[in-house]
Design an enzyme around this catalytic site. Structure first.
Site, PDB file in Angstrom:
ATOM      1  N   LYS A 107       8.867   4.107  10.425  1.00 35.01           N
ATOM      2  CA  LYS A 107       7.458   3.744  10.319  1.00 35.01           C
ATOM      3  C   LYS A 107       7.051   3.690   8.862  1.00 35.01           C
ATOM      4  CE  LYS A 107       5.591   6.856   8.725  1.00 35.01           C
ATOM      5  NZ  LYS A 107       5.758   7.633   7.464  1.00 35.01           N
ATOM      6  N   TYR A 190      -0.041   8.158  11.386  1.00 33.03           N
ATOM      7  CA  TYR A 190       0.029   9.174  12.452  1.00 33.03           C
ATOM      8  C   TYR A 190      -1.342   9.392  13.082  1.00 33.03           C
ATOM      9  CZ  TYR A 190       4.741  10.312  10.985  1.00 33.03           C
ATOM     10  OH  TYR A 190       6.080  10.241  10.704  1.00 33.03           O
TER      11      TYR A 190
HETATM   12  P1  NAD Z   1      13.233   8.420   0.030  1.00 39.71           P
HETATM   13  O1  NAD Z   1      12.656   7.874  -1.239  1.00 39.71           O
HETATM   14  O2  NAD Z   1      13.603   9.853   0.068  1.00 39.71           O
HETATM   15  O3  NAD Z   1      14.530   7.570   0.428  1.00 39.71           O
HETATM   16  C1  NAD Z   1      14.554   6.179   0.351  1.00 39.71           C
HETATM   17  C2  NAD Z   1      16.000   5.727   0.247  1.00 39.71           C
HETATM   18  O4  NAD Z   1      16.008   4.306   0.065  1.00 39.71           O
HETATM   19  C3  NAD Z   1      16.733   6.331  -0.963  1.00 39.71           C
HETATM   20  O5  NAD Z   1      18.008   6.746  -0.574  1.00 39.71           O
HETATM   21  C4  NAD Z   1      16.828   5.160  -1.935  1.00 39.71           C
HETATM   22  O6  NAD Z   1      17.980   5.216  -2.759  1.00 39.71           O
HETATM   23  C5  NAD Z   1      16.900   3.969  -0.993  1.00 39.71           C
HETATM   24  N1  NAD Z   1      16.495   2.710  -1.608  1.00 39.71           N
HETATM   25  C6  NAD Z   1      17.134   1.541  -1.463  1.00 39.71           C
HETATM   26  N2  NAD Z   1      16.537   0.567  -2.143  1.00 39.71           N
HETATM   27  C7  NAD Z   1      15.492   1.126  -2.773  1.00 39.71           C
HETATM   28  C8  NAD Z   1      14.497   0.619  -3.638  1.00 39.71           C
HETATM   29  N3  NAD Z   1      14.449  -0.678  -3.996  1.00 39.71           N
HETATM   30  N4  NAD Z   1      13.574   1.475  -4.092  1.00 39.71           N
HETATM   31  C9  NAD Z   1      13.558   2.780  -3.714  1.00 39.71           C
HETATM   32  N5  NAD Z   1      14.507   3.315  -2.894  1.00 39.71           N
HETATM   33  C10 NAD Z   1      15.451   2.489  -2.414  1.00 39.71           C
HETATM   34  O7  NAD Z   1      12.218   8.065   1.197  1.00 39.71           O
HETATM   35  P2  NAD Z   1      12.144   8.709   2.649  1.00 39.71           P
HETATM   36  O8  NAD Z   1      11.128   9.779   2.637  1.00 39.71           O
HETATM   37  O9  NAD Z   1      13.496   9.014   3.154  1.00 39.71           O
HETATM   38  O10 NAD Z   1      11.482   7.484   3.473  1.00 39.71           O
HETATM   39  C11 NAD Z   1      12.247   6.389   3.942  1.00 39.71           C
HETATM   40  C12 NAD Z   1      11.546   5.755   5.131  1.00 39.71           C
HETATM   41  O11 NAD Z   1      11.442   6.726   6.171  1.00 39.71           O
HETATM   42  C13 NAD Z   1      10.109   5.292   4.875  1.00 39.71           C
HETATM   43  O12 NAD Z   1       9.848   4.119   5.583  1.00 39.71           O
HETATM   44  C14 NAD Z   1       9.251   6.421   5.391  1.00 39.71           C
HETATM   45  O13 NAD Z   1       7.968   5.998   5.826  1.00 39.71           O
HETATM   46  C15 NAD Z   1      10.082   6.897   6.555  1.00 39.71           C
HETATM   47  N6  NAD Z   1       9.862   8.321   6.874  1.00 39.71           N
HETATM   48  C16 NAD Z   1       9.552   8.658   8.141  1.00 39.71           C
HETATM   49  C17 NAD Z   1       9.323   9.960   8.474  1.00 39.71           C
HETATM   50  C18 NAD Z   1       9.025  10.326   9.903  1.00 39.71           C
HETATM   51  O14 NAD Z   1       8.635  11.466  10.152  1.00 39.71           O
HETATM   52  N7  NAD Z   1       9.221   9.433  10.853  1.00 39.71           N
HETATM   53  C19 NAD Z   1       9.384  10.955   7.501  1.00 39.71           C
HETATM   54  C20 NAD Z   1       9.720  10.590   6.212  1.00 39.71           C
HETATM   55  C21 NAD Z   1       9.947   9.266   5.893  1.00 39.71           C
END
Ligand code: NAD
Length: 335
Positions: A107, A190
């Site tokens: 999401k 949410y």
């Molecule tokens: P994060 O920044 O920790 O991780 C993102 C990942 O994407 C990293 O490994 C990064 O290297 C990679 N990536 C690839 N191309 C990139 C670019 N151009 N710029 C930046 N990063 C890039 O983020 P996250 O918290 O893991 O979030 C990722 C996704 O998961 C988002 O869509 C977020 O909304 C979703 N999320 C959902 C929940 C949930 O409870 N459902 C919780 C956290 C995050």
């Protein structure tokens, strides 16, 4: 050996090994009954050895963003899970669909409705299932909100309150292009989901305003705080807020004959609930494990997922209406 152990389980490949994959999804995949962590797709070669060792991932199941499309030839992978910044979801879901694998996308589904349409069309064309990572649909307290509201246990809902805010945001979440917006896209979704599943209704209109910025340099591209009000067809109104500096976590409904609420309501664990008749008590669950197991079962049984792409699209449509209301100061109808 690995095949023997997992032969009943579907293989999941996580795309993007950031915080959510590392801290939640990979550990949850150690608790699932119908799927397991079979592969990874990463742009960071430095992460590969640790993930391979920790989760016993075969070399042939490790991909990068360039060779990602060749997953189509890998029988170990049944489900591709996109866990990248929001602005990349559409591109990767469309690529994933072309591999013929089923897909879970985090999401918010994407940053525009047009992107959602392309994603849904690509999955339809490829004959693959698409679901969105709405973990709270599998969490007992939030399921109870759905039951109490939708079955009108306390009568007709008159009003709702849904606030979700956190602090310490950084990185791509502050970049409009990659995030699609600020806290509304990330945590406000949410609140919107909560109001939709508690009432079982779709909002018909919205008004919104941006909160003050305490740090204009940090929040140059996205809002720091947003307040909005949803109107439902029965006249109920939902007072909502999301923020990257004001900490809040509540979902509450006032109905004709009582009230019910969760606080905190949106966390990975430790959710608590009360109604006008007393405390709610449900067992602690692993939300992500239940969510992924349900999707694996949906694939195996060839039945619809309760959290499909269409649900993600509806949220993105309403999120866009909220931003339009914030930008214009006008009441925006949601068609
Ligand atoms: P994060 O920044 O920790 O991780 C993102 C990942 O994407 C990293 O490994 C990064 O290297 C990679 N990536 C690839 N191309 C990139 C670019 N151009 N710029 C930046 N990063 C890039 O983020 P996250 O918290 O893991 O979030 C990722 C996704 O998961 C988002 O869509 C977020 O909304 C979703 N999320 C959902 C929940 C949930 O409870 N459902 C919780 C956290 C995050």
């Amino acid at each position: 050996m690995a095949e023997e152990k997992h032969k009943q389980k579907l293989g999941v490949a996580l795309v993007g090994l950031g915080e959510y994959s590392t801290g939640q999804l990979a550990p949850a995949l150690q608790e699932t009954n119908h799927c397991y962590l079979a592969g990874i797709v990463t742009g960071s070669p430095g992460k590969v050895d640790e993930w391979k060792r920790k989760y016993n991932i075969a070399n042939s199941n490790v991909y990068n963003y360039e060779n990602f499309d060749s997953i189509c030839d890998n029988p170990d992978i049944d489900i591709i899970y996109i866990v990248l910044p929001n602005g990349l979801h559409a591109e990767y879901v469309v690529r994933a669909a072309k591999t013929g694998k089923h897909i879970i996308c985090e999401k918010p589904m994407a940053v525009t409705v047009e992107e959602c349409d392309k994603m849904i069309a690509a999955c339809k064309e490829a004959g693959v299932m698409l679901s969105i990572g709405y973990r709270l649909h599998f969490e007992p307290y939030n399921k109870e909100m759905m039951r109490l509201g939708q079955q009108k246990v306390f009568g007709e809902i008159r009003s709702l309150k849904a606030y979700n805010g956190m602090s310490n945001t950084s990185g791509w979440r502050l970049d409009k292009k990659l995030a699609g917006g600020g806290p509304l896209m990330d945590v406000g979704i949410y609140c919107l989901q909560g109001c939709r599943y508690t009432t079982g209704m779709e909002p018909v209109a919205v008004t919104a305003r941006e909160g003050n910025k305490t740090d204009t340099a940090k929040f140059k591209e996205v809002e720091e705080t947003i307040y909005w009000e949803l109107e439902f067809p029965n006249g109920a109104k939902a007072d909502c807020m999301s923020s990257y500096t004001q900490v809040a976590n509540v979902l509450r409904a006032e109905a004709e004959n009582g009230w019910f609420e969760l606080s905190p309501g949106y966390n990975y664990d430790g959710i608590q609930g009360k109604t006008s008749e007393g405390e709610l008590k449900f067992p602690e669950v692993n939300q992500q494990a239940l969510q992924m197991d349900d999707f694996a079962m949906a694939v195996k049984e060839n039945r619809p997922t309760p959290v499909p792409g269409e649900m993600g699209r509806q949220d993105v449509k309403i999120l866009q209406a909220i931003y339009k209301a914030m930008e214009t100061g006008e009441r925006v109808e949601i068609s």
